[in-house]
Design a protein around this motif. Structure first.
Motif, mmCIF file in Angstrom:
data_model
loop_
_atom_site.group_PDB
_atom_site.id
_atom_site.type_symbol
_atom_site.label_atom_id
_atom_site.label_comp_id
_atom_site.label_asym_id
_atom_site.label_seq_id
_atom_site.Cartn_x
_atom_site.Cartn_y
_atom_site.Cartn_z
ATOM 1 N N VAL A 17 0.842 -1.202 0.000
ATOM 2 C CA VAL A 17 0.000 0.000 0.000
ATOM 3 C C VAL A 17 0.875 1.249 0.000
ATOM 4 C CG1 VAL A 17 -1.676 1.320 1.342
ATOM 5 C CG2 VAL A 17 -1.949 -1.157 1.095
ATOM 6 N N ARG A 18 1.946 1.233 0.768
ATOM 7 C CA ARG A 18 2.861 2.376 0.815
ATOM 8 C C ARG A 18 3.443 2.657 -0.568
ATOM 9 N NH1 ARG A 18 8.033 3.910 0.914
ATOM 10 N NH2 ARG A 18 8.683 5.543 2.362
ATOM 11 N N ALA A 19 3.828 1.577 -1.278
ATOM 12 C CA ALA A 19 4.375 1.765 -2.621
ATOM 13 C C ALA A 19 3.354 2.434 -3.534
ATOM 14 C CB ALA A 19 4.805 0.420 -3.198
ATOM 15 N N ASN A 20 2.089 2.080 -3.365
ATOM 16 C CA ASN A 20 1.043 2.710 -4.178
ATOM 17 C C ASN A 20 0.855 4.175 -3.797
ATOM 18 O OD1 ASN A 20 0.581 0.322 -5.550
ATOM 19 N ND2 ASN A 20 -1.027 -0.347 -4.146
ATOM 20 N N LEU A 21 0.891 4.473 -2.508
ATOM 21 C CA LEU A 21 0.741 5.861 -2.063
ATOM 22 C C LEU A 21 1.917 6.717 -2.536
ATOM 23 C CD1 LEU A 21 -0.540 5.477 1.620
ATOM 24 C CD2 LEU A 21 -1.858 6.107 -0.399
ATOM 25 N N ALA A 22 3.086 6.087 -2.651
ATOM 26 C CA ALA A 22 4.272 6.842 -3.053
ATOM 27 C C ALA A 22 4.182 7.361 -4.481
ATOM 28 C CB ALA A 22 5.520 5.981 -2.895
ATOM 29 N N SER A 23 3.264 6.808 -5.269
ATOM 30 C CA SER A 23 3.098 7.303 -6.644
ATOM 31 C C SER A 23 2.297 8.597 -6.682
ATOM 32 C CB SER A 23 2.394 6.238 -7.493
ATOM 33 O OG SER A 23 1.065 6.010 -7.030
ATOM 34 N N ASN A 24 1.696 8.954 -5.540
ATOM 35 C CA ASN A 24 0.900 10.184 -5.446
ATOM 36 C C ASN A 24 1.755 11.290 -4.828
ATOM 37 O OD1 ASN A 24 -0.916 12.238 -4.790
ATOM 38 N ND2 ASN A 24 -2.549 10.803 -4.253
ATOM 39 N N PRO A 25 1.973 12.397 -5.519
ATOM 40 C CA PRO A 25 2.830 13.454 -4.972
ATOM 41 C C PRO A 25 2.308 14.049 -3.667
ATOM 42 C CG PRO A 25 1.661 14.214 -6.952
ATOM 43 C CD PRO A 25 1.456 12.729 -6.866
ATOM 44 N N VAL A 26 1.013 13.912 -3.405
ATOM 45 C CA VAL A 26 0.472 14.428 -2.143
ATOM 46 C C VAL A 26 1.166 13.773 -0.961
ATOM 47 C CG1 VAL A 26 -1.583 14.526 -0.681
ATOM 48 C CG2 VAL A 26 -1.769 15.027 -3.133
ATOM 49 N N TRP A 27 1.434 12.451 -1.077
ATOM 50 C CA TRP A 27 2.019 11.726 0.054
ATOM 51 C C TRP A 27 3.545 11.782 0.056
ATOM 52 C CZ3 TRP A 27 -1.151 11.178 3.743
ATOM 53 C CH2 TRP A 27 -2.518 11.114 3.452
#
Length: 295
Positions: A220-230
């Motif tokens: 899940v973290r890897a997926n969130l890392a694709s979002n510049p917000v996170w």
């Protein structure tokens, strides 16, 4: 199925229900063909012809010298009482690679495979526990395994293994399982154990690191890392900040609440379980492949 070969007449379903990740199991292995993967000829070839990592220890004390480059040098140290441990030999030997990949596919986990050569009357390591589910195939000689349940630090992670000294504080009973050539033993992750060799012994240890819920969070973290917000940095929170402590806490609570919502949405994604199974399976199989094979 390899697991069924090892279990002989013991039902696989019963093993998974009553023993796997719960309590030790030992017996006479039906997979006699695997004994040829744990012989001196295999050990000597790995030492002389490959860069396979080699660890030596005697009575719990690691060897401080350089890695032996020849079988003759290794055997000389063995005669002095040193246990030889070849680590990740599956990266250098086709038969051991296939063994590792088969275990990984059947039980879904990353494999940490070792070859142990223990001289008579010695032990390489004292009481300890492993973060993996450990399957040990005794290929020659005899070993006695001392086992006790770990109630002080169960389910350890690789990055936070308890010291073997903690085993002495356990109040759980110690049991002994004797293995002869062709036998095998399963030791659950976290279970305290140590081995003694009343006679020269060779064995294959297959450690299987089954995934944890923390691994799901890594995906899940890897997926969130694709979002510049996170990927955005937090505001200044040190002494130079123009926010007082109350305001800092308010900012963090708001951000954490947003993260919690994102995590909930990600974990609720119906495609996440399939992605998790596929990605971890590919990673586990690649890590068990021959070094430089590109598989």
């Amino acid at each position: 199925m390899l697991l069924e070969e090892l279990l002989n007449d013991f039902p696989r379903e019963r093993f998974l229900r009553e023993h796997y990740q719960r309590k030790p199991f030992s017996g006479r292995a039906a997979a006699e063909r695997l004994r040829e993967l744990g012989t001196w000829s295999v050990v000597d070839e790995l030492i002389e012809k490959t860069s396979c990592d080699l660890l030596l220890a005697r009575q719990g004390v690691p060897y401080a010298g350089e890695r032996p480059r020849t079988a003759r040098e290794a055997h000389a140290l063995f005669e002095q009482g040193y246990t030889l441990v070849l680590r990740q030999p599956d990266q250098h030997h086709a038969g051991l690679s296939q063994l590792a990949r088969t275990f990984s596919a059947e039980l879904h986990g990353r494999i940490n495979l070792h070859l142990y050569c223990t001289p008579a009357g010695h032990h390489g390591f004292g009481w300890h526990c492993d973060p993996e589910e450990v399957f040990i195939l005794q290929t020659s000689g005899r070993k006695d395994y001392l086992l006790r349940e770990n109630t002080l630090h169960p389910a350890p992670l690789p990055e936070a293994l308890p010291s073997g000294a903690l085993a002495a504080q356990e109040t759980t009973p110690v049991e002994t399982r004797a293995l002869s050539a062709g036998d095998f033993i399963y030791i659950p992750a976290g279970h305290w154990h140590m081995a003694q060799a009343p006679e020269e012994a060779l064995s294959i240890s297959i450690g299987l690191m089954a995934p944890t819920l923390l691994d799901v969070l890594d995906l899940v973290r890897a997926n969130l890392a694709s979002n510049p917000v996170w990927r955005r940095r937090l505001p200044a929170l040190g002494y130079a900040s123009d926010l007082d402590d109350v305001k800092k806490l308010e900012v963090l609570r708001t951000l954490f609440a947003g993260l919690g919502g994102e995590l909930q949405r990600a974990l609720s994604d119906p495609s996440l379980p399939l992605k998790f199974l596929a990605q971890t399976a590919r990673f586990y199989l690649r890590s068990a492949g021959l070094k430089g094979s590109g598989r």
